[in-house]
Design an enzyme around this catalytic site. Structure first.
Site, PDB file in Angstrom:
ATOM      1  N   ARG A 156      52.339  41.098 -18.614  1.00  0.00           N
ATOM      2  CA  ARG A 156      52.618  41.707 -17.305  1.00  0.00           C
ATOM      3  C   ARG A 156      51.779  42.949 -17.057  1.00  0.00           C
ATOM      4  NH1 ARG A 156      57.771  40.434 -18.990  1.00  0.00           N
ATOM      5  NH2 ARG A 156      57.521  42.386 -20.077  1.00  0.00           N
ATOM      6  N   ARG A 238      49.775  50.673 -28.153  1.00  0.00           N
ATOM      7  CA  ARG A 238      50.458  51.244 -29.313  1.00  0.00           C
ATOM      8  C   ARG A 238      49.428  51.709 -30.327  1.00  0.00           C
ATOM      9  NH1 ARG A 238      54.607  51.570 -27.136  1.00  0.00           N
ATOM     10  NH2 ARG A 238      56.652  50.786 -27.701  1.00  0.00           N
ATOM     11  N   GLU A 267      51.870  58.963 -34.718  1.00  0.00           N
ATOM     12  CA  GLU A 267      52.291  59.929 -33.691  1.00  0.00           C
ATOM     13  C   GLU A 267      53.467  60.753 -34.206  1.00  0.00           C
ATOM     14  OE1 GLU A 267      53.167  57.756 -30.117  1.00  0.00           O
ATOM     15  OE2 GLU A 267      51.208  56.822 -30.095  1.00  0.00           O
ATOM     16  N   HIS A 285      51.133  59.759 -25.297  1.00  0.00           N
ATOM     17  CA  HIS A 285      52.031  58.603 -25.136  1.00  0.00           C
ATOM     18  C   HIS A 285      52.904  58.738 -23.878  1.00  0.00           C
ATOM     19  CE1 HIS A 285      54.023  55.111 -27.508  1.00  0.00           C
ATOM     20  NE2 HIS A 285      54.132  54.918 -26.193  1.00  0.00           N
ATOM     21  N   ILE A 286      52.237  58.778 -22.731  1.00  0.00           N
ATOM     22  CA  ILE A 286      52.943  58.964 -21.461  1.00  0.00           C
ATOM     23  C   ILE A 286      52.757  57.765 -20.528  1.00  0.00           C
ATOM     24  CG2 ILE A 286      52.945  61.498 -21.452  1.00  0.00           C
ATOM     25  CD1 ILE A 286      50.445  61.201 -19.489  1.00  0.00           C
ATOM     26  N   GLY A 287      52.384  56.615 -21.097  1.00  0.00           N
ATOM     27  CA  GLY A 287      52.063  55.450 -20.264  1.00  0.00           C
ATOM     28  C   GLY A 287      53.073  55.173 -19.162  1.00  0.00           C
TER      29      GLY A 287
HETATM   30  C1  GLV Z   1      56.383  52.507 -24.208  1.00  0.00           C
HETATM   31  O1  GLV Z   1      55.519  52.817 -24.956  1.00  0.00           O
HETATM   32  C2  GLV Z   1      57.014  51.218 -24.156  1.00  0.00           C
HETATM   33  O2  GLV Z   1      56.783  50.361 -25.032  1.00  0.00           O
HETATM   34  O3  GLV Z   1      57.807  51.016 -23.232  1.00  0.00           O
END
Ligand code: GLV
Length: 324
Positions: A156, A238, A267, A285-287
């Site tokens: 997705r 990741r 991390e 890590h703010i995706g």
């Molecule tokens: C964030 O890193 C997620 O896997 O939702």
């Protein structure tokens, strides 16, 4: 009596209010990550846990939680959870797919545009007061528009990344374990490629595969050598999918041009080699981290947990075998 749940990290007020309507809630709103012993102690009498990717839910832990019925992760990735160990104890495991696709795709694009135009370097130049004024050959970047975008992992989020490329007139190629349906390929104007072909042809390579033992160091020294010397690598999925030490070497010796990274091995103690490189853009890590998306993720996780605890099937159940 309401079922007892533990919320391992800070969430939003509405998440707690919703949970409190159905459960007896213990929550760690101080937000310090719980260590294994702390987690085990707090989970010993709980029926559910709403956890995050900073919590390691492994076989040893679930063995110490005899009443646990559901592990609800506030994330789409669930490599922090031993799903097989949970299944073996009839514990449901859930995640939060769907609600974060667009925000995460936006961040991958943020990194792509920022590395192409050397945002870290140019902003540093201005902030440090060194800018001497306009020059024709100053801070030359590379074009994103009309370039070839390679996407490794066409789920997705990969598809949301590809959709955005239509507006930039990019050529999109992708590699995935299984090829996506022809109508999706057509809609996204995306062409399937072998992994080596993807590495060799992409000007920008975005990684969007989930992390697992199979994808550990999927991009290492050998793969980096197969990329174009001018290529830019984006990791918004990741840490561990990339061999960070090999990437630092490749960025140092010019094997590839630059990298945009939201995730890292170990991390938050990332490899210090990244910090001195000029050709990286780094985000912590703010995706999925927009207010609307993080609220939606927390609420999705809460709903999954409540559904499991009131005897239903949670909408995002990862191990349906436990309810058969
Ligand atoms: C964030 O890193 C997620 O896997 O939702």
């Amino acid at each position: 009596m309401k079922p007892k749940v533990l919320v391992t990290r800070e969430v939003f007020d509405e998440t707690l209010q919703y949970l409190a309507g159905h459960c007896d809630v213990e929550s760690n709103q101080g937000d310090m990550p719980l260590d294994t012993a702390g987690l085990a102690r707090r989970l010993a009498d709980k029926a559910g846990v709403i956890c995050s990717l900073t919590d390691r839910i492994d076989g040893e832990l679930v063995q110490r939680c005899p009443g646990l019925k559901v592990v609800s992760n506030i994330a789409v990735g669930y490599n922090n959870i031993d799903v097989a160990a949970c299944s073996a104890r009839n514990i449901m495991v859930t995640n939060t797919p769907g609600v974060l696709d667009d925000s995460t795709a936006d961040l991958a694009w943020t990194l792509m545009l920022a590395t192409a135009r050397r945002l870290t370097e140019v902003e540093g130049n201005i902030r440090s007061g060194q800018w001497q004024g306009w020059q024709l050959k100053q801070w030359l970047g590379v074009d994103v528009h009309h370039a070839t975008l390679g996407i490794l992992g066409m789920g997705r989020i990969g598809q949301a990344i590809a959709r955005r490329a239509l507006g930039f007139d990019m050529r999109v190629i992708y590699h995935n374990r299984t090829r996506v349906a022809a109508d999706i390929e057509q809609r996204l104007a995306a062409t399937y490629a072998g992994k080596d072909e993807l590495l060799a042809q992409a000007d920008f390579l975005i990684l969007q595969v989930p992390y697992s033992p199979q994808t550990h160091h999927l991009i290492g020294a050998c793969e980096l050598k197969k990329m174009k010397p001018g290529a830019i690598l984006i990791n918004s999925t990741r840490g561990g999918v990339v061999d960070d030490a090999a990437l630092i070497q490749a960025l140092t010796d010019g094997t590839i041009r630059a990298a945009g990274l939201d995730v890292f091995e170990n991390e938050p103690r990332l490899n210090p080699g990244f910090l001195t490189l000029k050709n990286v853009v780094l985000t912590p890590h703010i995706g999925s981290s927009t207010e609307a998306t993080r609220r939606a993720m927390a609420m999705t996780a809460a709903r999954n947990a409540v559904a499991a605890l009131v005897g239903g099937v949670p909408p995002n159940l990862l191990n349906p075998e436990v309810v058969r």
